[in-house]
Design a protein around this motif. Structure first.
Motif, short mmCIF file in Angstrom:
data_model
loop_
_atom_site.label_atom_id
_atom_site.label_comp_id
_atom_site.label_asym_id
_atom_site.label_seq_id
_atom_site.Cartn_x
_atom_site.Cartn_y
_atom_site.Cartn_z
N THR A 1 49.50 63.95 72.32
CA THR A 1 49.64 63.83 70.87
C THR A 1 49.01 65.03 70.17
O THR A 1 49.59 65.58 69.23
CB THR A 1 48.98 62.53 70.38
OG1 THR A 1 49.61 61.43 71.05
CG2 THR A 1 49.14 62.36 68.89
N GLN B 1 38.87 59.89 70.13
CA GLN B 1 40.07 59.07 70.01
C GLN B 1 39.93 57.86 70.93
O GLN B 1 39.37 57.97 72.01
CB GLN B 1 41.32 59.87 70.39
CG GLN B 1 41.66 61.00 69.46
CD GLN B 1 42.15 60.55 68.10
OE1 GLN B 1 42.26 59.37 67.79
NE2 GLN B 1 42.43 61.51 67.24
N ARG C 1 47.47 60.47 76.73
CA ARG C 1 48.12 60.20 75.44
C ARG C 1 47.46 61.01 74.32
O ARG C 1 48.13 61.54 73.44
CB ARG C 1 48.10 58.71 75.13
CG ARG C 1 48.94 58.38 73.91
CD ARG C 1 49.23 56.91 73.77
NE ARG C 1 50.22 56.53 74.78
CZ ARG C 1 50.17 55.42 75.48
NH1 ARG C 1 49.20 54.55 75.30
NH2 ARG C 1 51.08 55.15 76.38
N TYR D 1 51.85 58.19 70.00
CA TYR D 1 50.49 57.68 69.79
C TYR D 1 50.42 56.41 68.95
O TYR D 1 49.57 55.57 69.21
CB TYR D 1 49.65 58.77 69.14
CG TYR D 1 48.17 58.56 69.35
CD1 TYR D 1 47.60 58.84 70.59
CD2 TYR D 1 47.35 58.09 68.35
CE1 TYR D 1 46.24 58.63 70.80
CE2 TYR D 1 46.00 57.90 68.54
CZ TYR D 1 45.45 58.17 69.78
OH TYR D 1 44.11 57.97 70.00
#
Length: 109
Positions: A64, A54, A60, A104
């Motif tokens: 998420t 990611q 984060r 996100y």
């Protein structure tokens, strides 16, 4: 396209964590062969790598992923174990996905 790729990475991470954990569970709790636990552990380790694909930072991404984990766990249990989610399970999963979608994917300046 970036959002689609991101969603696919979260889903792959979920299958790695849930699938690996499930194999370890079968070995430890349901007397399946030792190799179930070994393969499960390898898949779980791969989950840790997949999450790094990611583009956002650790906090984060993992926050998420938690929402995806909720929804994917319920789907796995339904499909693999015959667990039937009730309306509260479904509502909770939808709320979690909405929350992580905001965390996100909300535009930031």
């Amino acid at each position: 396209m970036m959002i689609v790729k991101s969603l696919l990475v979260f889903i792959l991470a979920g299958f790695c964590e849930i699938g690996g954990g499930y194999l370890v569970w079968l070995w430890a709790k349901e007397d399946k062969p030792f190799w179930y636990g070994i393969v499960g552990g390898i898949i779980l380790a791969f989950y840790g790598v997949v999450a790094t694909w990611q583009p956002a930072g650790f906090g984060r991404v993992y926050a998420t992923y938690g929402g995806f984990f909720i929804a994917l766990s319920l789907l796995w249990a339904w499909y693999v174990d015959g667990f039937k989610p009730d309306r509260y399970d479904i509502i909770g999963a939808i709320i979690a996905l909405i929350g992580v979608g905001i965390i996100y994917y909300a535009p930031r300046s």
